[in-house]
Scaffold this active site. Structure first.
Site, PDB file in Angstrom:
ATOM      1  N   GLU A  13       0.807  -1.220   0.000  1.00 59.92           N
ATOM      2  CA  GLU A  13       0.000   0.000   0.000  1.00 59.92           C
ATOM      3  C   GLU A  13       0.841   1.272   0.000  1.00 59.92           C
ATOM      4  O   GLU A  13       0.482   2.264  -0.641  1.00 59.92           O
ATOM      5  CB  GLU A  13      -0.976   0.010   1.187  1.00 59.92           C
ATOM      6  N   HIS A  43     -11.783  -4.641   7.622  1.00 56.54           N
ATOM      7  CA  HIS A  43     -12.193  -4.287   6.266  1.00 56.54           C
ATOM      8  C   HIS A  43     -13.303  -3.230   6.255  1.00 56.54           C
ATOM      9  O   HIS A  43     -13.602  -2.673   5.215  1.00 56.54           O
ATOM     10  CB  HIS A  43     -12.710  -5.514   5.506  1.00 56.54           C
TER      11      HIS A  43
END
Lengths: 325, 335
Positions: free
Chosen positions: A62, A131
């Protein structure tokens, strides 16, 4: 008019902007070849149309994904990168918070960083807290970033196109539940300006300010309350930063009552900012204390009944409105 | 394993003008840093100040291998890199003063020099923060078929960051034109390499990502220049990233707030015997390329440059507070 889910609308926006401007490219985990093969998802089919040169599958990295966007933007491209889920933003946060947001300022205004970072968000899939955690307040707190959280497929398309054309770093947060809730999307090209809220329902008794998936909850509650003679005005922020204070203040000055509704947990949530703005600038017009309807201060649970409880619903919003009307 | 051992300086013919340029460049950095220390003590410069004394051969040697179109990403110990890249000493000092004529309009300060004209993308106060950005700069060059190289400086401390590993992997995977330059001065702030790295041969880490890597004596400007030129040439030819570990040493403290409890004075003195400026001066003298008069002229010129830079910074102006919110966002909305 075509009926599209938000993912499909995002897909159209990406496709149109990539066709229009060769500087636009996308990168992220599985944006080309994904584990999920569904036409409802935002990057479906783009690899086939634009090839691996402009649709770049990345490692699970990321920081590198967000960082390559910053560098590529500085060097003249218009990257649109994807951080799969909002909580994964934390792995890229140095690049977003310390670099994307600050480098224009540190360049003394001489360089621009036109990039978009898309993230999926939202509870409702039973995916659990790592999430499903909505972190829009974190990014909204970083001057230098623009923050968009659309509530309808049509808004998502027009806003994403505007974001790609914008000169500044934009965080674009898509609630995943909205991928599977089709809505009308105009066929002809259009843009929706960043920083403009929209009154999605006019009313005179109370203003509900909300964004993203919670718009549906607000509209449902407003319909219920209308039957009881309470006229709700629903303001959909669409953009959190820059904040359209004018629309908020115009509405609250008219109704004299404010409820802010968001899915994210309560403490430090963006509702506090909205309340503060109205307090500071429209206090004289207000007839009642403000209310916040938010997720509770807990990690989003996976258990179906607990997750259902976590996500604010029309019942909770109706109750909050009735407390102050 | 593609790691190669330290390269030796070639005793080949050395162009006098070029040699004097390298020496002059190192002296410019040293004198600028000396002045920064003085101005810091005089409280003209605030914040954290990191000086480059001892490491000059790295910036000078590596930057000599680049073209004007190549991009440079540096660390918070970057005054010298900016200077050699072409940012004037006056603009650098004005930035440290916080004046609006500074290269970042006074908004960045010592650690955030930034200059778009020379493709100098910072000055970065986050350890390892420059690496992912260098990957993006190089990606943009590659996608637009420009023959540029992005040169990314970072210290040995950055090797411990996740961003280092993500960036090396991606640059190698996508064969991006990046030269990664590790300025290994043996200490991550005040922690010795042996206390921070399980594998102390840093070039091996790059090799593990299949990036050709070399270690070079970072106190020897000619060795650095030769290694950098060879690496840049390979990168520019499309071979993908290269990694250059420059083994060097900083003579001063990490920053101006550092009691230096982690190393002995004897160790510092030992390294000072290898001062890149002193040793290069001796090399040039012994080869008959440098006279005392040459050296005096360099020192005199540099002294004048720094004096003018200080005068410039002193005469620069403060940005009015009304401008405070400018440049957070673009004034031009769409393109």
């Amino acid at each position: 008019m075509q009926q599209l889910g938000m993912g499909q609308a995002v897909n159209q926006a990406l496709r149109e902007e990539m066709q229009r401007d060769s500087r636009v490219f996308i990168a992220g985990e599985g944006v080309g070849v994904s584990i999920h093969d569904s036409p409802m998802l935002p990057t479906a089919g783009l690899l086939g149309e634009f090839g691996p040169g402009r649709v770049k599958d990345t490692p699970v990295s990321e920081a590198a994904i967000a960082g390559l966007a910053v560098g590529a933007a500085a060097a003249g491209l218009r990257p649109v990168v994807e951080i799969m889920f909002n909580p994964f933003f934390t792995l890229a946060s140095d690049m977003i918070v310390n670099h994307a947001a600050k480098l224009r300022y540190l360049s003394g205004g001489k360089s621009t960083f036109p990039l978009v970072i898309r993230m999926k968000s939202g509870a409702g899939f039973g995916a659990g807290c790592q999430h499903s955690h909505n972190l829009e307040a974190w990014v909204a707190h970083c001057p230098g970033l623009k923050v968009i959280m659309p509530s309808t497929p049509a808004d998502a398309k027009g806003l994403l196109k505007a974001a790609i054309r914008d000169e500044d770093p934009v965080i674009f947060i898509e609630d995943m539940m909205l991928y599977f809730a089709p809505g009308p999307v105009p066929e002809e090209p259009y843009l929706i300006p960043i920083g403009k809220a929209e009154v999605k329902r006019e009313g005179s008794d109370v203003t509900v300010v909300t964004w993203s998936k919670m718009l549906g909850v607000a509209m449902q509650a407003a319909a219920q309350l209308a039957e009881e003679g309470i006229d709700v005005e629903v303001v959909d922020l669409r953009t959190l930063v820059p904040l359209d204070k004018e629309t908020i203040l115009q509405s609250t000055r008219k109704t004299g009552r404010l409820v802010v509704l968001h899915e994210a947990s309560r403490t430090g949530g963006f509702a506090g900012e909205i309340c503060a703005v109205v307090m500071e600038e429209a206090f004289g017009s207000m007839k009642a204390p403000f209310r916040r309807v938010t997720g509770p201060d807990i990690p989003v649970p996976a258990s179906p009944p607990l997750e259902r409880f976590y996500i604010p619903d029309a019942t909770k919003l109706v109750a909050a409105v009735k407390e102050i009307v | 394993m593609k790691t190669k051992s330290t390269r030796k300086t070639k005793a080949a013919a050395l162009d006098r003008d070029h040699a004097l340029y390298l020496l002059r460049s190192m002296i410019r950095i040293r004198r600028l840093e000396d002045k920064c220390a003085e101005l810091y003590s005089a409280m003209k410069i605030r914040g954290f100040l990191h000086l480059y004394d001892g490491e000059e051969a790295v910036a000078v040697g590596v930057l000599e291998a680049l073209t004007r179109d190549d991009a440079v990403v540096a660390t918070y110990r970057e005054h010298g890199h900016a200077l050699i890249r072409g940012v004037s000493a006056g603009c650098i000092l004005a930035e440290m003063y916080g004046k609006q004529e500074g290269c970042s309009r006074g908004r960045g300060g010592s650690m955030h020099l930034f200059d778009d004209k020379t493709h100098f993308y910072g000055g970065n106060a986050i350890v390892g923060g420059g690496l992912p950005i260098a990957v993006g700069l190089a990606l943009a060059d590659k996608m637009q078929n420009r023959p540029n190289v992005t040169c990314c400086f970072f210290g040995d401390g950055a090797v411990a960051e996740g961003e280092f590993h993500e960036s090396l992997n991606l640059a190698s995977l996508w064969k991006l034109p990046v030269l990664f330059v590790c300025e290994n001065n043996l200490y991550a702030m005040g922690t010795a390499l042996k206390y921070t790295q399980a594998v102390m041969d840093l070039a091996r880490k790059a090799a593990s990502y299949d990036i050709p890597s070399h270690a070079v004596d970072g106190m020897d400007v000619l060795a650095v220049e030769a290694a950098a030129k060879q690496a840049v040439e390979a990168v520019r030819a499309g071979e993908g990233p290269h990694f250059l570990e420059c083994r060097t040493y900083r003579f001063r403290a990490h920053s101006m707030f550092d009691a230096e409890l982690y190393r002995t004075k004897a160790e510092v003195e030992e390294w000072k015997k290898r001062c890149p400026i002193e040793t290069f001066t001796q090399t040039l003298k012994s080869r008959g390329l440098l006279s005392e008069a040459d050296l005096e002229k360099i020192e005199r010129d540099v002294e004048g440059e720094i004096r003018e830079a200080v005068a410039f910074a002193e005469a620069c102006t403060w940005e009015p507070v009304e401008d405070l919110t400018r440049f957070v966002y673009s004034e031009r909305r769409m393109s």
